[in-house]
Enzyme design. Structure first.
Site, PDB file in Angstrom:
ATOM      1  N   HIS A  73      74.238  54.854   2.341  1.00 41.70           N
ATOM      2  CA  HIS A  73      74.510  53.749   3.269  1.00 41.70           C
ATOM      3  C   HIS A  73      75.862  53.098   2.984  1.00 41.70           C
ATOM      4  O   HIS A  73      76.323  53.027   1.846  1.00 41.70           O
ATOM      5  CB  HIS A  73      73.374  52.725   3.266  1.00 41.70           C
ATOM      6  CG  HIS A  73      73.205  51.903   2.028  1.00 41.70           C
ATOM      7  ND1 HIS A  73      73.868  50.704   1.826  1.00 41.70           N
ATOM      8  CD2 HIS A  73      72.425  52.072   0.928  1.00 41.70           C
ATOM      9  CE1 HIS A  73      73.496  50.180   0.666  1.00 41.70           C
ATOM     10  NE2 HIS A  73      72.637  50.990   0.104  1.00 41.70           N
ATOM     11  N   ASP A 120      71.708  56.749  -3.533  1.00 43.46           N
ATOM     12  CA  ASP A 120      71.827  55.296  -3.597  1.00 43.46           C
ATOM     13  C   ASP A 120      71.956  54.896  -5.059  1.00 43.46           C
ATOM     14  O   ASP A 120      71.823  55.730  -5.957  1.00 43.46           O
ATOM     15  CB  ASP A 120      70.604  54.630  -2.956  1.00 43.46           C
ATOM     16  CG  ASP A 120      70.914  53.260  -2.362  1.00 43.46           C
ATOM     17  OD1 ASP A 120      71.866  52.604  -2.841  1.00 43.46           O
ATOM     18  OD2 ASP A 120      70.212  52.844  -1.429  1.00 43.46           O
ATOM     19  N   ASP A 168      76.858  49.466  -4.507  1.00 40.90           N
ATOM     20  CA  ASP A 168      75.660  49.728  -3.726  1.00 40.90           C
ATOM     21  C   ASP A 168      76.033  49.592  -2.255  1.00 40.90           C
ATOM     22  O   ASP A 168      76.093  48.465  -1.750  1.00 40.90           O
ATOM     23  CB  ASP A 168      74.568  48.733  -4.131  1.00 40.90           C
ATOM     24  CG  ASP A 168      73.269  48.890  -3.379  1.00 40.90           C
ATOM     25  OD1 ASP A 168      73.137  49.863  -2.612  1.00 40.90           O
ATOM     26  OD2 ASP A 168      72.385  48.026  -3.538  1.00 40.90           O
ATOM     27  N   GLU A 213      71.335  49.218   5.806  1.00 44.93           N
ATOM     28  CA  GLU A 213      70.252  49.561   4.888  1.00 44.93           C
ATOM     29  C   GLU A 213      69.678  48.321   4.221  1.00 44.93           C
ATOM     30  O   GLU A 213      68.464  48.201   4.018  1.00 44.93           O
ATOM     31  CB  GLU A 213      70.770  50.543   3.825  1.00 44.93           C
ATOM     32  CG  GLU A 213      69.689  51.131   2.926  1.00 44.93           C
ATOM     33  CD  GLU A 213      69.465  50.358   1.630  1.00 44.93           C
ATOM     34  OE1 GLU A 213      68.586  50.752   0.842  1.00 44.93           O
ATOM     35  OE2 GLU A 213      70.173  49.357   1.392  1.00 44.93           O
ATOM     36  N   GLU A 214      70.555  47.384   3.868  1.00 45.16           N
ATOM     37  CA  GLU A 214      70.139  46.222   3.074  1.00 45.16           C
ATOM     38  C   GLU A 214      69.287  45.227   3.863  1.00 45.16           C
ATOM     39  O   GLU A 214      68.750  44.289   3.279  1.00 45.16           O
ATOM     40  CB  GLU A 214      71.377  45.511   2.516  1.00 45.16           C
ATOM     41  CG  GLU A 214      72.244  46.346   1.586  1.00 45.16           C
ATOM     42  CD  GLU A 214      71.576  46.663   0.254  1.00 45.16           C
ATOM     43  OE1 GLU A 214      70.421  46.260   0.051  1.00 45.16           O
ATOM     44  OE2 GLU A 214      72.226  47.310  -0.588  1.00 45.16           O
ATOM     45  N   HIS A 237      73.330  44.060  -6.730  1.00 43.26           N
ATOM     46  CA  HIS A 237      73.354  42.979  -5.733  1.00 43.26           C
ATOM     47  C   HIS A 237      74.044  41.734  -6.285  1.00 43.26           C
ATOM     48  O   HIS A 237      73.616  40.605  -6.038  1.00 43.26           O
ATOM     49  CB  HIS A 237      71.935  42.638  -5.253  1.00 43.26           C
ATOM     50  CG  HIS A 237      71.402  43.623  -4.263  1.00 43.26           C
ATOM     51  ND1 HIS A 237      70.442  43.309  -3.328  1.00 43.26           N
ATOM     52  CD2 HIS A 237      71.697  44.937  -4.049  1.00 43.26           C
ATOM     53  CE1 HIS A 237      70.174  44.379  -2.588  1.00 43.26           C
ATOM     54  NE2 HIS A 237      70.920  45.378  -3.022  1.00 43.26           N
TER      55      HIS A 237
END
Length: 353
Positions: free
Chosen positions: A62, A233, A178, A210-211, A320
């Protein structure tokens, strides 16, 4: 691959606003694949045929990164914001950000109380993001608007890319690893397969959003016909000293071959093929059982009556956050295993239940 990853992470592409990443990848892939396109939601899809017949393999990562969105402009020019993806309120204060205004990117910082005032406050209090604000240097709402800021303007981290650590154990620190790291793995694998013979067809899917619920991959996978799939990922390691960590996943121990997460129980055939390829090619790997994470692999596996799907995870610390960290050796191991899997494909390859 480091320069490629630096370029990708420096692009701003929070959920729903991945345009810069989409256009970059489309242009990069045009001369390296048989076809490439951007679909209406923003996914980039490319195809590369092998030198002989064989299965169609979907390879996905992603493009989006977690971020924020301007919710309100206060009279004094400070910006209230909402989250795009899974941000942790505990780490937001005093972090640099980039606000993607209509007149260009505007630098800002998530404001925090000066240390001198802490004695008048509850030092154990964690303020919710809805109580925080972004300071872009404007002194009024009108000034903020003149800078190209409005309600709905997307925001991303303002941190940069850094290689650090000993030469033999290089680490990479950046926002958006990410999952721009996964994107870099697929692009690099494609580059290195340029003069190689393989069976079948590779379908590359660089997915959006995606998130916020695997939305891009879910949309694309509904009409992409594939015999099997691999999602790439990052995954959160557990090798730091916090009391909740169990050491089951670690930085520098190799690529993660997923067995299970909350979005997917990995197809046994796919997991076994990835483990076999890793062993035969002496590629370091670790098996991953981690219910605290989900990937586009889950969305892909549900599509078209169930595409047999495997997942390779790039181990990451501080996921994150504005300073995610990966080990370059793990990045290389992930790319090497993608290549090994492709080169092991046979004309009559089957993916039985």
């Amino acid at each position: 691959m480091i320069e490629l990853l630096k370029t990708l992470t420096n692009l701003s592409g929070p959920c729903g606003y991945e345009h810069a990443v989409s256009y970059y990848l489309k242009e990069y892939l045009e001369d390296k694949t048989d076809s490439v396109m951007i679909d209406p939601i923003g996914n980039v899809m490319a195809r590369k045929k092998g030198s002989k017949p064989g299965p169609a393999i979907l390879l996905t990562a992603h493009m989006d990164e977690i971020g924020f969105m301007v919710k309100k402009i206060e009279a004094n020019g400070l910006l209230r914001f909402e989250k795009l993806g899974g941000n942790d309120d505990r780490i937001l204060l005093a972090q640099p950000v980039k606000v993607m205004g209509t007149e260009g990117e505007v630098h800002g910082v998530i404001g925090t109380m000066s240390a001198h005032y802490v004695k008048f406050d509850d030092p154990n209090k964690v303020r919710k993001h809805s109580q925080m604000y972004i300071d872009i240097g404007a002194s009024s709402k009108e000034e903020a608007e003149e800078m190209g800021i409005e309600v709905g303007t997307p925001v991303t981290w303002g941190t940069g890319f850094q290689v650090f650590g000993p030469e033999k154990r290089r680490k990479i620190q950046s926002k958006a690893l990410d999952d721009r790291a996964g994107c870099a793995v697929l692009v690099q694998a494609l580059d290195e397969l340029k003069d190689s013979s393989f069976a079948g067809e590779l379908i590359f899917l660089f997915a959006v959003q995606e998130e916020v619920g695997l939305r891009g991959a879910k949309t694309a996978a509904e009409h992409l016909q594939a015999d099997a799939a691999i999602a790439i990922d990052t995954t959160a390691v557990s090798d730091t000293p916090e009391e909740t960590m169990d050491g089951s996943l670690g930085l520098g121990r190799g690529t993660g071959i997923k067995v299970m997460d909350f979005s997917l129980i990995v197809h046994k055939t796919m997991k076994d093929l990835l483990v076999k390829a890793a062993k035969e090619n002496s590629i370091p790997y670790q098996l991953e059982v981690f219910p605290g994470i989900g990937t586009d692999g889950g969305a892909v596996a549900y599509a078209n009556k169930g595409i047999p799907t495997g997942v390779l995870s790039i181990p990451s610390r501080y996921a994150h956050s504005p300073v995610e960290v990966i080990d370059y050796a793990d990045l290389e191991a992930t790319k090497d295993l993608v290549k090994a899997f492709i080169l092991n494909l046979e004309e009559d390859q089957k993916f039985p239940f």
